[in-house]
Design a protein around this motif. Structure first.
Motif, PDB file in Angstrom:
ATOM      1  N   UNK A 292       6.756 139.700 -57.354  1.00  0.00           N
ATOM      2  CA  UNK A 292       5.616 139.163 -56.626  1.00  0.00           C
ATOM      3  C   UNK A 292       6.143 138.768 -55.254  1.00  0.00           C
TER       4      UNK A 292
ATOM      5  N   UNK B 126       4.789 134.994 -50.808  1.00  0.00           N
ATOM      6  CA  UNK B 126       3.508 134.316 -50.634  1.00  0.00           C
ATOM      7  C   UNK B 126       2.770 134.178 -51.967  1.00  0.00           C
ATOM      8  N   UNK B 127       2.811 135.224 -52.788  1.00  0.00           N
ATOM      9  CA  UNK B 127       2.170 135.139 -54.105  1.00  0.00           C
ATOM     10  C   UNK B 127       2.855 134.094 -54.981  1.00  0.00           C
TER      11      UNK B 127
ATOM     12  N   UNK C  38       1.487 130.872 -53.776  1.00  0.00           N
ATOM     13  CA  UNK C  38       0.065 130.638 -54.057  1.00  0.00           C
ATOM     14  C   UNK C  38      -0.205 130.392 -55.532  1.00  0.00           C
ATOM     15  N   UNK C  39       0.743 130.763 -56.364  1.00  0.00           N
ATOM     16  CA  UNK C  39       0.599 130.509 -57.792  1.00  0.00           C
ATOM     17  C   UNK C  39       0.590 129.013 -58.091  1.00  0.00           C
TER      18      UNK C  39
ATOM     19  N   UNK D 187      -4.002 129.347 -49.196  1.00  0.00           N
ATOM     20  CA  UNK D 187      -3.162 130.210 -48.371  1.00  0.00           C
ATOM     21  C   UNK D 187      -2.631 129.444 -47.167  1.00  0.00           C
TER      22      UNK D 187
ATOM     23  N   UNK E 274       1.287 128.750 -46.232  1.00  0.00           N
ATOM     24  CA  UNK E 274       1.933 129.091 -44.958  1.00  0.00           C
ATOM     25  C   UNK E 274       2.611 127.868 -44.365  1.00  0.00           C
TER      26      UNK E 274
ATOM     27  N   UNK F 283       9.061 131.439 -43.684  1.00  0.00           N
ATOM     28  CA  UNK F 283       7.779 132.116 -43.481  1.00  0.00           C
ATOM     29  C   UNK F 283       7.963 133.573 -43.067  1.00  0.00           C
TER      30      UNK F 283
ATOM     31  N   UNK G 240       6.059 138.218 -46.948  1.00  0.00           N
ATOM     32  CA  UNK G 240       5.582 139.431 -47.620  1.00  0.00           C
ATOM     33  C   UNK G 240       6.688 140.158 -48.360  1.00  0.00           C
ATOM     34  N   UNK G 241       7.851 139.548 -48.373  1.00  0.00           N
ATOM     35  CA  UNK G 241       8.986 140.143 -49.084  1.00  0.00           C
ATOM     36  C   UNK G 241       8.834 139.900 -50.581  1.00  0.00           C
TER      37      UNK G 241
END
Ligand SMILES: Nc1ncnc2c1ncn2[C@@H]1O[C@H](COP(=O)(O)OP(=O)(O)OP(=O)(O)O)[C@@H](O)[C@H]1O
Ligand SMILES: [Mg+2]
Lengths: 299, 457
Positions: free
Chosen positions: A135, A138-139, A142-143, A173, A177, A186, A190-191
């Motif tokens: 994941x 960011x995911x 957000x979890x 979100x 961030x 940050x 997306x990694x």
């Protein structure tokens, strides 16, 4: 199958200040906590009594007694295999204790499942970072926030309800961030978490744990494998957070780090608490010196 | 990205291509074109072409639906379900029992009645039964380790099949209705989904007129209705496929789906963040089973009859191949995998056999001995090849196995690669405050020190 109702209230925080009030409330089933809470000036959100954990023949924790003060940064040290991680695992419900009680905010949480413990505001990180590899960072983040409306299936699926989920998602979100920027990871948002370096994983795990808005955080060697400059940044974060009301219990092998940053130190050895007290008292304690120098302490 | 008009157009094209729906439409369209092309090569008449298209669309749709449902289990939640067929069987059998026409007088031997409920009620009943059954399996089994869970699912699907074969359940009287599971000889489905739907909408007569006149125009010969029924049922299934896809995308791209993904990655860590993972697993498993039940109903409802033999683990295996081809974890990939599996691995060999036999006009060889002896005595490979081509349909499984081995070696992550749909309701890209372009992959490096700096943006 009915959806468990999620609070309508947007992501709520476990306000650490609540702790004191809760402990002072009369507890019928546990008078010890109540009595002892009155003796100490600060509230004790976390209290472990007579904790014992056996794995087959191995006694990983023999008899652990410890308390963590509200708003403190408490260090938990001890040689390898002393039972520190086992204690964490028993407190957070990963393992069921063989004997003993764990009280959190005046409530007996012994034997609760890990998610029930976490829901109460007692959140931990793992010695070996448990990032969710496939994941994105960011995911992963957000979890973490609690009380997410969209975690209810029908809200995520039905057209009108989904709009309210979307609104909350935007807020979540935004917060993620913020947290990523705070931890200066940050640029990795997306990694895949699995592609992060060891130190970055530690940062991610801590940031993720914070997003659950816990009142007490148990950190199992948060600085292991982290380079010195990153370590001091992490420590700064932790100190900031402590000032804003968080309580920390930190397992760490670096004595200097513990002595400089913690106001209270607990020393474990062979499954029991050897001694505890202010860093200076612990530093000069002969049993501790012996344990750390590798000498065998009987008992 | 390049500037200028050219760049603009290619950018827009790239954006269209990046859209998942475009990919799916292009893929399915391409497959259809390929089949029509091959049909033309084979000198297929219009009737044969339409039949073949109807059948192709049917299989594309059912396998895509099944792959989507399995993707919810395995791709999202990490639940190793190898009992897919069991839930399909429950769906269609319950529908059959509920909606077969009722008989209140002792029927003649071999004919078994149902409750005579409207078909739509039967379908809902079938889906609910599959869901409830899934939940019942999940409640105890989800506490097991992943590998034991897998064994439970395949065991359960076999238990379902043996129950269907059970002679004591073949026929019985319930509330005065003579119903039953039919035992080894199965059940005759005396309802008709396509006609039923037309009747319900009230367009049965216009449809009949239309098919008749279209049939004459296209020169389909006598009785054109079945041809159009096939096409219409294919289209009907495509509608269901779209519904499956929309539903599962919503499930996946949401906080709910995020927790499912997290469970797949590390259940313990997910629990330690306060998520009641058991609840999520049960929900995910139940929804997936309901969808498998529905897919089973749509798969078999038009077949006229069902027998327990159709519900052997074969189909489960097929659905897994479809999912692996497409790439577990992606809904778009699941649809692609289902379509590719249906077109090339499931229907393909048979079609290929026809094409080869048509174009090369080789003498048929009926036994293995006849095929081998010329090869040994006269080094003549033609009879052997002819024999292989003739049995291409039977070689289906071998071809599937080889494809799997190839995929595992060369593209274990499936056709779509490690592409994962973002598990959130809001787009995650482009919202970056610091407007970070996706950083080049940072390999897990031993030198932690190099990551200490703040300036690696
Ligand atoms: N799951 C387990 N099964 C069996 N034995 C275990 C298990 N977990 C821990 N132990 C044993 O319990 C003892 C205490 O382990 P624990 O992980 O608590 O030590 P620790 O103080 O965290 O050490 P370290 O500083 O190396 O992390 C060790 O002897 C270990 O082998
Ligand atoms: Mg440890």
């Amino acid at each position: 199958m009915s959806d468990t109702e999620v609070d309508e209230a947007a992501v709520t925080a476990n306000v650490p200040e609540d702790a004191e009030a809760e402990v002072d409330e009369p507890e019928t089933n546990d008078s010890t906590v109540e009595r002892e809470a009155k003796h100490v000036p600060n509230a004790i959100p976390l209290k472990v009594r007579g904790l014992r954990k056996e794995f087959g023949g191995i006694v990983a924790a023999a008899d652990v007694n410890l308390s963590v003060e509200e708003g403190s940064l408490t260090g938990l040290i001890g040689p390898n295999g002393a039972g520190k991680s086992t204690t964490f695992n028993c407190i957070t419900g990963v393992h069921e204790p063989t004997a003993g009680q764990i009280h959190f905010q005046g409530e007996d949480i012994t034997g609760l499942s890990p998610n029930e413990v976490a829901e109460r505001g007692l959140v931990r990180t793992f010695q070996i970072a448990r990032e969710l590899e496939e994941m994105s960072v960011l995911e992963n983040m957000m979890l973490a926030p609690t009380n997410q409306r969209g975690e209810s299936l029908w809200r995520s699926v039905l057209p009108v309800a989904r709009e309210s989920v979307k609104q909350q998602e935007a807020a979540v979100l935004e917060r993620c961030w913020e947290m990523l920027e705070f931890f200066e990871i940050d640029h990795l948002a997306h990694e895949y978490a699995g592609n992060l370096s060891g130190g970055q994983r530690k940062l991610l795990e801590l940031a993720r744990a914070l997003l659950t808005e816990p009142s007490v955080l148990l950190l199992d060697e948060p600085f292991a494998g982290v380079n010195p400059s990153l370590e001091s940044r992490l420590l700064d974060h932790i100190n900031d957070l402590q000032e804003s009301g968080y309580t920390f219990l930190i397992v760490e092998h670096d004595m200097d780090l513990i002595m400089e940053n913690c106001e209270h130190v607990i020393v474990m050895h062979q499954g029991t608490v050897l001694t505890e007290g202010a860093p200076d008292e612990v530093r000069t304690n002969e049993a501790v010196i012996e344990a750390y120098l590798g000498g065998e302490v009987d008992g | 990205m390049s500037d200028g008009e050219d760049g603009d157009v290619s950018e827009r094209l790239a954006a269209v291509w990046a859209n998942d729906v475009t990919k799916l439409v292009v893929l399915v369209g391409g497959i259809l074109a390929l089949y029509v092309g091959a049909g033309t090569l084979l000198d297929y008449g219009v009737r044969q072409q339409l039949n073949s298209i109807g059948l192709l669309v049917f299989y594309v749709a059912v396998f895509a639906m099944l792959a989507l449902a399995l993707n919810l289990h395995w791709g999202y939640t990490g639940l190793f379900n190898i009992g897919v067929i069991g839930f399909m069987a429950i769906g269609i059998y319950v529908t059959a029992v509920l909606s077969k026409s009722a008989t209140v007088t002792e029927p003649a031997a071999g004919s078994i009645g149902g409750f005579g409920l409207p078909l739509w009620l039967g379908i809902i009943g079938g889906v609910l039964a599959a869901a409830v059954f899934g939940a019942l399996v999940a409640l105890p089994a989800l506490r097991l380790r992943a590998d034991y869970f897998a064994i439970v699912t395949v065991g359960v699907s076999e238990i379902v099949r043996f129950t269907l074969l059970e002679s004591s359940l073949q026929q019985m009287q319930v509330f005065g209705y003579f119903i039953g599971l039919g035992g080894g000889s199965g059940l005759i489905l005396d309802f008709d989904i396509t006609d039923g739907l037309l009747d319900a909408v009230g367009v049965a007569d216009p449809y009949a007129t239309l098919t008749d006149s279209l049939g004459t125009t296209l020169g389909l010969g006598g009785n054109p209705k079945p041809v159009f029924d096939g096409l219409y049922y294919g289209a009907f299934l495509l509608v269901f496929l779209v519904l499956f896809y929309v539903l599962l995308r919503r499930v996946g791209n949401s906080p709910f789906g995020r927790v499912l993904k997290a469970i797949r990655e590390d259940e313990e860590a997910t629990k330690s963040l306060g998520k009641d993972t058991n609840r999520f697993k049960i929900k995910s498993f139940t929804i997936g089973c309901a969808l498998m039940g529905l897919a089973g109903i749509l798969f078999y409802a038009e077949q006229g009859a069902i027998t327990p033999n159709a519900f052997r683990p074969r189909i489960t295996f097929f659905v897994w191949i479809a999912l692996i081809i497409g790439g577990a974890g992606s809904n778009t990939g699941s649809v692609m995998g289902g379509a590719i599996f249906a077109a090339f691995l499931f229907r393909g060999p048979l079609f290929l056999k026809n094409v080869i036999q048509e174009s090369f006009d080789i003498e048929a060889v009926s036994t293995f001995g006849q095929a081998v002896s010329p090869l040994i005595s006269g080094l003549n490979p033609v009879p052997m090849l002819a024999y292989a081509v003739d049995n291409l349909a039977q070689l289906q499984l071998v071809i599937m196995g080889l494809t799997l081995i190839y995929l595992m070696h060369n593209r274990p992550e499936g056709l779509l690669g490690h592409r994962q749909e973002p598990a959130a309701c809001v787009p995650l890209t482009g919202l970056s405050r610091s407007d970070t372009v996706a950083a080049p992959p940072t390999e897990t490096d031993g030198g932690v020190a190099s990551n200490g700096g703040d300036g690696d943006e």
